[in-house]
Scaffold this motif. Structure first.
Motif, PDB file in Angstrom:
ATOM      1  N   ASN A 179       3.801   9.360 -10.794  1.00  0.00           N
ATOM      2  CA  ASN A 179       3.681   8.588  -9.564  1.00  0.00           C
ATOM      3  C   ASN A 179       4.960   8.695  -8.739  1.00  0.00           C
ATOM      4  O   ASN A 179       6.006   8.160  -9.111  1.00  0.00           O
ATOM      5  CB  ASN A 179       3.407   7.126  -9.914  1.00  0.00           C
ATOM      6  N   ALA A 189       5.920   7.330  -6.092  1.00  0.00           N
ATOM      7  CA  ALA A 189       6.409   6.082  -5.508  1.00  0.00           C
ATOM      8  C   ALA A 189       7.203   5.263  -6.517  1.00  0.00           C
ATOM      9  O   ALA A 189       7.911   4.338  -6.146  1.00  0.00           O
ATOM     10  CB  ALA A 189       5.234   5.251  -4.994  1.00  0.00           C
ATOM     11  N   LYS A 190       7.079   5.633  -7.798  1.00  0.00           N
ATOM     12  CA  LYS A 190       7.752   4.845  -8.837  1.00  0.00           C
ATOM     13  C   LYS A 190       8.808   5.630  -9.580  1.00  0.00           C
ATOM     14  O   LYS A 190       9.616   5.068 -10.291  1.00  0.00           O
ATOM     15  CB  LYS A 190       6.705   4.309  -9.827  1.00  0.00           C
ATOM     16  N   MET A 216       0.854  -1.204   0.000  1.00  0.00           N
ATOM     17  CA  MET A 216       0.000   0.000   0.000  1.00  0.00           C
ATOM     18  C   MET A 216       0.880   1.242   0.000  1.00  0.00           C
ATOM     19  O   MET A 216       1.789   1.356   0.805  1.00  0.00           O
ATOM     20  CB  MET A 216      -0.898  -0.013   1.250  1.00  0.00           C
ATOM     21  N   GLU A 217       0.624   2.179  -0.926  1.00  0.00           N
ATOM     22  CA  GLU A 217       1.392   3.407  -0.970  1.00  0.00           C
ATOM     23  C   GLU A 217       0.924   4.346   0.132  1.00  0.00           C
ATOM     24  O   GLU A 217      -0.170   4.210   0.679  1.00  0.00           O
ATOM     25  CB  GLU A 217       1.205   4.101  -2.323  1.00  0.00           C
ATOM     26  N   LEU A 255      -1.785  10.121  -0.344  1.00  0.00           N
ATOM     27  CA  LEU A 255      -1.299  11.217  -1.176  1.00  0.00           C
ATOM     28  C   LEU A 255      -1.378  12.564  -0.469  1.00  0.00           C
ATOM     29  O   LEU A 255      -0.843  13.545  -0.957  1.00  0.00           O
ATOM     30  CB  LEU A 255      -2.098  11.255  -2.485  1.00  0.00           C
ATOM     31  N   SER A 288      -6.795  10.371  -1.990  1.00  0.00           N
ATOM     32  CA  SER A 288      -6.639   9.028  -2.572  1.00  0.00           C
ATOM     33  C   SER A 288      -5.676   8.183  -1.753  1.00  0.00           C
ATOM     34  O   SER A 288      -4.642   8.660  -1.283  1.00  0.00           O
ATOM     35  CB  SER A 288      -6.132   9.143  -4.011  1.00  0.00           C
ATOM     36  N   ASP A 289      -6.003   6.873  -1.591  1.00  0.00           N
ATOM     37  CA  ASP A 289      -5.152   5.958  -0.832  1.00  0.00           C
ATOM     38  C   ASP A 289      -3.911   5.543  -1.615  1.00  0.00           C
ATOM     39  O   ASP A 289      -2.867   5.270  -1.024  1.00  0.00           O
ATOM     40  CB  ASP A 289      -5.947   4.701  -0.454  1.00  0.00           C
ATOM     41  N   ASP A 290      -4.033   5.444  -2.928  1.00  0.00           N
ATOM     42  CA  ASP A 290      -2.897   5.030  -3.756  1.00  0.00           C
ATOM     43  C   ASP A 290      -3.052   5.630  -5.138  1.00  0.00           C
ATOM     44  O   ASP A 290      -4.035   6.294  -5.454  1.00  0.00           O
ATOM     45  CB  ASP A 290      -2.806   3.498  -3.827  1.00  0.00           C
ATOM     46  N   TRP A 291      -2.035   5.396  -5.977  1.00  0.00           N
ATOM     47  CA  TRP A 291      -2.007   6.036  -7.300  1.00  0.00           C
ATOM     48  C   TRP A 291      -3.095   5.517  -8.220  1.00  0.00           C
ATOM     49  O   TRP A 291      -3.662   6.258  -9.005  1.00  0.00           O
ATOM     50  CB  TRP A 291      -0.625   5.850  -7.933  1.00  0.00           C
ATOM     51  N   ASP A 292      -3.425   4.239  -8.146  1.00  0.00           N
ATOM     52  CA  ASP A 292      -4.497   3.684  -8.985  1.00  0.00           C
ATOM     53  C   ASP A 292      -5.840   4.321  -8.642  1.00  0.00           C
ATOM     54  O   ASP A 292      -6.649   4.616  -9.524  1.00  0.00           O
ATOM     55  CB  ASP A 292      -4.583   2.167  -8.809  1.00  0.00           C
ATOM     56  N   THR A 293      -6.052   4.564  -7.346  1.00  0.00           N
ATOM     57  CA  THR A 293      -7.294   5.240  -6.930  1.00  0.00           C
ATOM     58  C   THR A 293      -7.322   6.659  -7.478  1.00  0.00           C
ATOM     59  O   THR A 293      -8.363   7.149  -7.935  1.00  0.00           O
ATOM     60  CB  THR A 293      -7.400   5.270  -5.394  1.00  0.00           C
TER      61      THR A 293
END
Length: 451
Positions: free
Chosen positions: A102, A104-105, A1-2, A5, A63-68
């Motif tokens: 992103n 995180a990447k 889980m990232e 944000l 948002s909880d993560d980048w996909d969200t």
């Protein structure tokens, strides 16, 4: 889980807002039908840009993560755009560019371990770096959008060099557009010196960089460009010449020139053309003018071609097309003449003088009827033409307004196989005179009878 944000700097959301704003501007310019109808006329390139960024930040930040975040972004876009828009190259590139943001990447030095699949294909891992000597050259958002279309890699790193204390509020603007700002002491050549030093080691700072945009008009940047090219990078030299930005691909030699003069809107163009025609009416006492003549005057005054302004705002449309939609303009073209004439639509005086029952209800059944009708119109126009001579296209255009059909249509009805100018010459009521390259007509003065 990232990480949530909410922990990230607002610069990230400013970048996302900028990318989304530029994509919407591009769609509004090139494919406005992809926007929901109520958003098609919104001036996205003005204050709505900051409002859009603020709204996006409010929606995306929790948002909880980048996909969200990507899913929320797509939901936001669905409010503005029709479903078919998501197959457009502009939207596909937008989503890909935002995926590349992103944090995180993407590592701090610009390297990437991306394996994200976007639209069924592997996302781009190579990046472009933009270096800007902000004291020598300033790039607005529109020009920056142009640069993104020139590169084959997404511009992931933007660095501007200047003594920011002397640049007013430009540091705030560049920061909001996602630039890293490097401050240099006051003094000549400090900014370009720092930019050369930094740029010379760019392959060490950003190992994924494959393209570099060197934005400065200083010739001293030539050595930097050569150095970068020797290190295998594709270099775009961006410089300013007069009102144009020139982009030179040092590898291929291809050059692209972009005008910094922002074309006026269609409404502004109409107002400018109207002023020119009114000015020419006062200067020449004529009402009708060749469209090419008006275009030449417009170019001299505004350093822009009318056709360029039209194609910028309404791709595929011609100058005549936009004027035909405006009630204040009227056009006329003689059958034997390729030239198009334009005038302002203003006929109150003509209606007053000509709209009597004898003229309005008169049937034109003979050559004499036609001649008498033209005499009445010339009389009505006499006040606006002190010399008595009226351009023949003005006469025919006003005949068309009065009778709802052209003079040549009456020729066919009366089975007269003559040209317009030939008919006028054959009538006893008229005198013709060529002034410049245009024929003018007046009423023949009756000769006095002496004893």
């Amino acid at each position: 889980m990232e990480l949530l944000l909410t922990t990230y700097d607002s610069t990230l959301f400013n970048k996302i807002g900028f990318y989304v704003g530029q994509a919407i501007i591009a769609i509004q310019d090139k494919q406005p039908e992809l926007l929901q109808e109520k958003y098609r006329n919104v001036p996205w390139n003005s204050r709505h840009q900051s409002s859009l960024t603020a709204k996006l930040t409010e929606i995306l930040r929790p948002s909880d993560d980048w996909d969200t975040l990507i899913k929320k972004l797509q939901g936001f876009l669905k409010v503005l755009l029709i479903p078919e828009s998501f197959n457009s190259p502009i939207l596909i590139k937008l989503i890909e560019d935002i995926r590349l943001l992103n944090p995180a990447k993407v590592e701090l030095n610009g390297s990437s371990s991306l394996n994200t699949v976007t639209n069924g294909s592997l996302a781009q891992t190579k990046i472009a770096v933009l270096l800007l000597d902000a004291e020598n050259l300033q790039i607005n958002a529109d020009t920056e959008q142009l640069l993104t279309t020139v590169c084959t890699c997404p511009i992931q790193v933007k660095i501007a060099f200047a003594n920011w204390r002397s640049m007013g509020k430009l540091d705030v603007e560049f920061h909001q557009r996602g630039y890293d700002l490097i401050h240099v002491p006051a003094g000549k050549d400090h900014a370009d010196g720092k930019m050369i030093a930094f740029g010379s080691s760019i392959h060490e700072h950003y190992p994924k960089a494959k393209e570099v945009l060197v934005c400065s008009s200083d010739t001293v940047m030539t050595n930097l460009c050569n150095h970068l090219q020797k290190n295998g990078l594709t270099v775009y030299r961006v410089s300013k010449q007069g009102n144009n930005i020139t982009i030179l691909n040092s590898k291929s030699g291809n050059k692209h020139t972009h005008s910094l003069l922002k074309p006026p809107s269609i409404e502004e163009l109409n107002a400018q053309i109207k002023k020119i025609i009114i000015s020419e009416e006062t200067r020449t006492s004529n009402q009708w003018f060749q469209l090419s003549q008006i275009a030449q005057i417009y170019y001299k005054k505004y350093n822009l071609n009318i056709s360029e302004v039209v194609s910028y705002s309404l791709p595929g449309k011609t100058t005549k097309d936009i004027f035909l939609d405006k009630s204040e303009f009227v056009f006329h073209q003689l059958p034997e003449d390729k030239e198009l004439y334009v005038a302002l639509f203003k006929i109150p005086q003509l209606n007053k003088a000509v709209s009597n029952d004898s003229v309005e209800k008169k049937q034109i059944n003979t050559k004499t009827d036609l001649e008498q009708s033209l005499v009445a119109i010339i009389n009505a126009l006499a006040d606006k033409h002190p010399t008595g001579y009226i351009p023949i296209e003005t006469l025919s255009a006003n005949f068309n307004k009065q009778y709802g059909q052209g003079i040549t249509d009456i020729f066919k009805k009366l089975e007269l196989s003559v040209k317009y100018i030939t008919f006028l010459k054959s009538c006893d009521s008229f005198e013709l005179q060529k002034i410049g390259d245009r024929w003018h007509v007046a009423l023949r003065q009756a000769k006095s009878v002496t004893a």
